[in-house]
Design a protein around this motif. Structure first.
Motif, PDB file in Angstrom:
ATOM      1  N   ASP A  89       5.833 134.850  50.418  1.00 12.38           N
ATOM      2  CA  ASP A  89       6.477 133.701  51.063  1.00 12.38           C
ATOM      3  C   ASP A  89       5.762 132.422  50.632  1.00 12.38           C
ATOM      4  N   SER A  91       6.907 129.229  51.706  1.00 14.30           N
ATOM      5  CA  SER A  91       7.465 128.163  52.538  1.00 14.30           C
ATOM      6  C   SER A  91       6.618 127.919  53.782  1.00 14.30           C
ATOM      7  N   THR A 141       9.433 122.999  53.571  1.00 13.48           N
ATOM      8  CA  THR A 141       9.540 123.202  52.133  1.00 13.48           C
ATOM      9  C   THR A 141      11.000 122.997  51.753  1.00 13.48           C
ATOM     10  N   TYR A 142      11.294 121.983  50.944  1.00  9.70           N
ATOM     11  CA  TYR A 142      12.691 121.645  50.690  1.00  9.70           C
ATOM     12  C   TYR A 142      12.961 121.408  49.205  1.00  9.70           C
ATOM     13  N   LEU A 276       5.557 123.235  48.719  1.00 17.30           N
ATOM     14  CA  LEU A 276       5.350 124.676  48.627  1.00 17.30           C
ATOM     15  C   LEU A 276       3.985 125.031  49.203  1.00 17.30           C
ATOM     16  N   ALA A 291      14.578 129.721  45.477  1.00 12.02           N
ATOM     17  CA  ALA A 291      14.571 128.639  46.459  1.00 12.02           C
ATOM     18  C   ALA A 291      15.994 128.107  46.573  1.00 12.02           C
ATOM     19  N   PRO A 303      15.805 122.048  53.591  1.00 15.79           N
ATOM     20  CA  PRO A 303      14.787 123.097  53.535  1.00 15.79           C
ATOM     21  C   PRO A 303      15.296 124.365  52.863  1.00 15.79           C
ATOM     22  N   ARG A 305      13.996 128.635  52.002  1.00 14.15           N
ATOM     23  CA  ARG A 305      13.015 129.712  52.170  1.00 14.15           C
ATOM     24  C   ARG A 305      12.602 130.112  50.759  1.00 14.15           C
ATOM     25  N   ALA A 306      11.594 129.450  50.243  1.00 16.93           N
ATOM     26  CA  ALA A 306      11.126 129.727  48.882  1.00 16.93           C
ATOM     27  C   ALA A 306      10.242 130.974  48.893  1.00 16.93           C
TER      28      ALA A 306
END
Length: 312
Positions: A89, A91, A141-142, A276, A291, A303, A305-306
């Motif tokens: 993960d 994010s 995180t966007y 990040l 992402a 945003p 969810r990277a």
């Protein structure tokens, strides 16, 4: 598995005359048992040299240390569909009151339907919670789409998913290669990698300040000339674990209204992911990066969810 690097000074002499020297050099190793001759050959490969006559290493030390992406070291194989993968993960969690970018509003989360109120609407034993989140797109995180910078650029709904999902990741571990007097990441730092079609992820370590006042001051960033190099080299996406991919520090001369990295990258259709985290958990090569934001029309930033996929 532990990874190892060699620390040394060197002198190189060329068969056709001339030479070069280096101090404090660090090089990825395939194992802790690499011999001095093997390290010398890896050095020549990493530097892309020809007609080398002799290599002398001085003060050689082999230490356990994460790889940084030296050429000549086989990459970790990318995950295949039929193989188990490990998910990393990348994010920051979003919560009410979170300050992502200093000066921008924090999100608020309020109930639309509480569990208690829902009991009157559904069968006995059945209840739901429905909540409303009010936030600016620049939260957590966007991802920035071209529409964020350009009125005629693609918005979030217009992005091609193939440029957001399962991208080959080239991770540059830079947390020990810059200081407060030299915050800008230049093309020379990135030029030893093939980034065509890849997500370029810049690990600066600045995420350690996320959510604190220090996060907005003195942060590392990508220079305009490095952004142009990444465009010319064919990168698809560029991510950073810092407050901004540009120099946005209001206390510096270059931290005013100019945003060369945003302007160049988004103008060329290269996505930008900011804020990040946990990039230190990734190898320089071998991961797949995703992402993907929701497909919101008329919106430029949201945003994500990277995450990265690695062989288990």
């Amino acid at each position: 598995m532990p990874e190892y690097r060699a620390h040394f000074d060197f002198d190189i002499r060329f068969a056709n005359g001339g030479g070069m020297s280096g101090t404090g050099f660090r090089l990825d190793l395939p194992s802790a048992g690499a011999t001095e001759d093997e390290i010398a050959r890896l050095l020549v490969t990493h530097l892309g040299l020809a007609l080398v006559d002799e290599v002398e290493l001085r003060g050689l030390r082999i230490v356990e240390e994460p790889h940084r992406g030296s050429r000549g070291i086989p990459p970790v194989p990318a995950p295949e569909a039929s193989r188990e993968t490990r998910i990393v993960d990348l994010s920051h969690p979003i919560r009410a009151g979170l300050v992502t970018y200093p000066g921008l509003p924090a999100p608020t989360i309020t109930p639309h339907l509480t569990r208690e109120d829902s009991r009157a609407r559904y069968a006995p034993g059945t209840e739901f919670a429905m909540d409303v989140i009010h936030m600016i797109g620049n939260t957590g995180t966007y991802l920035d789409s071209p529409f964020h910078r350009y009125a005629d650029g693609r918005d979030l709904a217009g992005l091609d998913l193939s440029t957001l999902v399962g991208l080959r990741a080239e991770v540059f571990h830079l947390e020990d290669s810059w200081d407060a007097s030299r915050r800008g990441i230049r093309s020379t730092t990135l030029a030893d990698r093939d980034v065509r079609g890849a997500a370029v992820l810049l690990h600066t370590g600045w995420d350690r300040w996320f959510g604190r006042p220090e996060y907005g001051h003195g942060a590392p960033f990508l220079t305009g000339e490095a952004a142009q190099w990444l465009i010319d080299a064919g990168a698809v996406l560029v991510g950073i674990d810092s407050v901004n991919i540009d120099d946005a520090d209001p206390s510096t001369g270059s931290g005013g209204g100019e945003r060369p990295a945003h302007s160049l990258l988004l103008g060329a259709g290269v996505h930008v992911v900011e804020h990040l985290t946990n990039l230190g958990a990734l190898p320089p090569r071998g991961a797949r990066f995703t992402a993907a934001p929701p497909a919101v029309e008329g919106f430029g930033t949201f945003p994500v969810r990277a995450f990265a996929e690695l062989p288990a």
